[in-house]
Design a protein around this motif. Structure first.
Motif, PDB file in Angstrom:
ATOM      1  N   LEU A  32       0.819  -1.211   0.000  1.00  0.00           N
ATOM      2  CA  LEU A  32       0.000   0.000   0.000  1.00  0.00           C
ATOM      3  C   LEU A  32       0.854   1.262   0.000  1.00  0.00           C
ATOM      4  N   ALA A  33       1.876   1.290   0.835  1.00  0.00           N
ATOM      5  CA  ALA A  33       2.737   2.471   0.911  1.00  0.00           C
ATOM      6  C   ALA A  33       3.391   2.739  -0.437  1.00  0.00           C
ATOM      7  N   GLU A  34       3.833   1.684  -1.118  1.00  0.00           N
ATOM      8  CA  GLU A  34       4.424   1.852  -2.446  1.00  0.00           C
ATOM      9  C   GLU A  34       3.400   2.406  -3.430  1.00  0.00           C
ATOM     10  N   ALA A  35       2.175   1.867  -3.397  1.00  0.00           N
ATOM     11  CA  ALA A  35       1.136   2.310  -4.326  1.00  0.00           C
ATOM     12  C   ALA A  35       0.705   3.751  -4.049  1.00  0.00           C
ATOM     13  N   MET A  36       0.664   4.119  -2.779  1.00  0.00           N
ATOM     14  CA  MET A  36       0.150   5.439  -2.413  1.00  0.00           C
ATOM     15  C   MET A  36       1.178   6.554  -2.577  1.00  0.00           C
ATOM     16  N   MET A  37       2.426   6.206  -2.749  1.00  0.00           N
ATOM     17  CA  MET A  37       3.482   7.182  -3.040  1.00  0.00           C
ATOM     18  C   MET A  37       3.450   8.387  -2.089  1.00  0.00           C
ATOM     19  N   GLY A  38       3.309   8.117  -0.793  1.00  0.00           N
ATOM     20  CA  GLY A  38       3.371   9.182   0.195  1.00  0.00           C
ATOM     21  C   GLY A  38       2.068   9.892   0.475  1.00  0.00           C
ATOM     22  N   GLN A  39       0.993   9.560  -0.246  1.00  0.00           N
ATOM     23  CA  GLN A  39      -0.302  10.185   0.043  1.00  0.00           C
ATOM     24  C   GLN A  39      -0.803   9.678   1.394  1.00  0.00           C
ATOM     25  N   PRO A  40      -1.343  10.549   2.215  1.00  0.00           N
ATOM     26  CA  PRO A  40      -1.827  10.088   3.520  1.00  0.00           C
ATOM     27  C   PRO A  40      -3.143   9.326   3.413  1.00  0.00           C
ATOM     28  N   VAL A  41      -3.319   8.373   4.304  1.00  0.00           N
ATOM     29  CA  VAL A  41      -4.571   7.629   4.426  1.00  0.00           C
ATOM     30  C   VAL A  41      -5.604   8.555   5.051  1.00  0.00           C
ATOM     31  N   LEU A  42      -6.758   8.693   4.403  1.00  0.00           N
ATOM     32  CA  LEU A  42      -7.850   9.488   4.969  1.00  0.00           C
ATOM     33  C   LEU A  42      -8.974   8.618   5.516  1.00  0.00           C
ATOM     34  N   ASP A  43      -9.132   7.418   4.937  1.00  0.00           N
ATOM     35  CA  ASP A  43     -10.195   6.515   5.357  1.00  0.00           C
ATOM     36  C   ASP A  43      -9.859   5.124   4.837  1.00  0.00           C
ATOM     37  N   HIS A  44     -10.472   4.102   5.429  1.00  0.00           N
ATOM     38  CA  HIS A  44     -10.183   2.740   4.971  1.00  0.00           C
ATOM     39  C   HIS A  44     -11.284   1.782   5.405  1.00  0.00           C
ATOM     40  N   TYR A  45     -11.268   0.606   4.759  1.00  0.00           N
ATOM     41  CA  TYR A  45     -12.087  -0.523   5.187  1.00  0.00           C
ATOM     42  C   TYR A  45     -11.302  -1.793   4.896  1.00  0.00           C
ATOM     43  N   VAL A  46     -11.218  -2.682   5.881  1.00  0.00           N
ATOM     44  CA  VAL A  46     -10.496  -3.952   5.754  1.00  0.00           C
ATOM     45  C   VAL A  46     -11.524  -5.073   5.846  1.00  0.00           C
ATOM     46  N   HIS A  47     -11.522  -5.961   4.827  1.00  0.00           N
ATOM     47  CA  HIS A  47     -12.481  -7.073   4.794  1.00  0.00           C
ATOM     48  C   HIS A  47     -11.723  -8.386   4.633  1.00  0.00           C
ATOM     49  N   LEU A  48     -11.729  -9.195   5.677  1.00  0.00           N
ATOM     50  CA  LEU A  48     -11.083 -10.503   5.669  1.00  0.00           C
ATOM     51  C   LEU A  48     -12.154 -11.568   5.519  1.00  0.00           C
ATOM     52  N   GLU A  49     -11.946 -12.478   4.568  1.00  0.00           N
ATOM     53  CA  GLU A  49     -12.897 -13.571   4.355  1.00  0.00           C
ATOM     54  C   GLU A  49     -12.190 -14.906   4.482  1.00  0.00           C
ATOM     55  N   THR A  50     -12.890 -15.870   5.051  1.00  0.00           N
ATOM     56  CA  THR A  50     -12.387 -17.238   5.170  1.00  0.00           C
ATOM     57  C   THR A  50     -13.419 -18.168   4.553  1.00  0.00           C
ATOM     58  N   HIS A  51     -12.948 -19.078   3.702  1.00  0.00           N
ATOM     59  CA  HIS A  51     -13.810 -20.070   3.058  1.00  0.00           C
ATOM     60  C   HIS A  51     -13.281 -21.456   3.392  1.00  0.00           C
TER      61      HIS A  51
END
Length: 195
Positions: A32-51
């Motif tokens: 994520l840090a590489e993709a965001m290139m220093g842009q700050p996180v303003l909001d997020h959602y994390v979704h973990l699924e198990t099957h």
């Protein structure tokens, strides 16, 4: 890793949620840090699924992170390469979508006992989807004519539908807090796309 990406309070909350999910948190943070290139996180959602598939357990995680103008989506799947689970591979994909490109944010709610509904009732299931015309699902079937004796090839009929991202969260499987977080994130994303 850029310290600026995670330097905000939402960035610290994202790190906490990734560690809590326990699915390769450092790897996800670094990608994520590489993709965001220093842009700050303003909001997020994390979704973990198990099957569960007979004797195997499959997990995957989807992480959505909003910066000022961009939504980043990271998806991680892992796969056992041997029978004992000692040789594992993780596949990580990252997509960057301009908030202005998001055409639709859709939510579908499930309430239990709607005949007794009150404003304080929690949503028991939430399906949250968005479309930015990045991916389309095409369903094709052989075309037919009205003549039952006809054996000519009439080609194919089909439909094309946008299918960019859909997440289903259930209070029974994921907990009420996960449903509430997904609902709140969907509202904030909707607001960000119309701003």
């Amino acid at each position: 890793m850029s310290s600026r990406t995670y330097s905000t309070t939402p960035g610290a909350e994202l790190q906490h949620d990734l560690v809590r999910a326990g699915f390769y948190p450092q790897m996800v943070q670094d990608v994520l840090a590489e993709a965001m290139m220093g842009q700050p996180v303003l909001d997020h959602y994390v979704h973990l699924e198990t099957h569960f598939d007979h004797t195997e357990v499959h997990r995957h995680i989807t992480v959505m992170v909003m910066s000022e103008k961009v939504l980043f989506i990271v998806h991680v799947d892992d796969q056992q390469l041997d029978d004992h689970g000692k040789d594992v591979m993780a596949q990580v994909s990252v997509e960057m979508i301009s908030l202005a490109r998001i055409a639709s944010v859709a939510t579908s709610y499930v309430y239990h006992q709607p005949q007794h509904y009150s404003a304080a009732d929690p949503v028991k299931e939430l399906t949250f989807g968005m479309s930015w015309n990045g991916t389309k699902r095409i369903d094709l079937a052989p075309a037919a004519c009205g003549d039952p004796q006809c054996d000519a090839d009439h080609g194919l009929n089909g439909t094309s539908q946008p299918e960019d991202l859909v997440i289903r969260v259930s209070a029974e499987a994921d907990g009420q807090q996960a449903v509430d977080k997904a609902r709140e994130f969907a509202v904030r994303l909707r607001l960000a796309t119309i701003a």
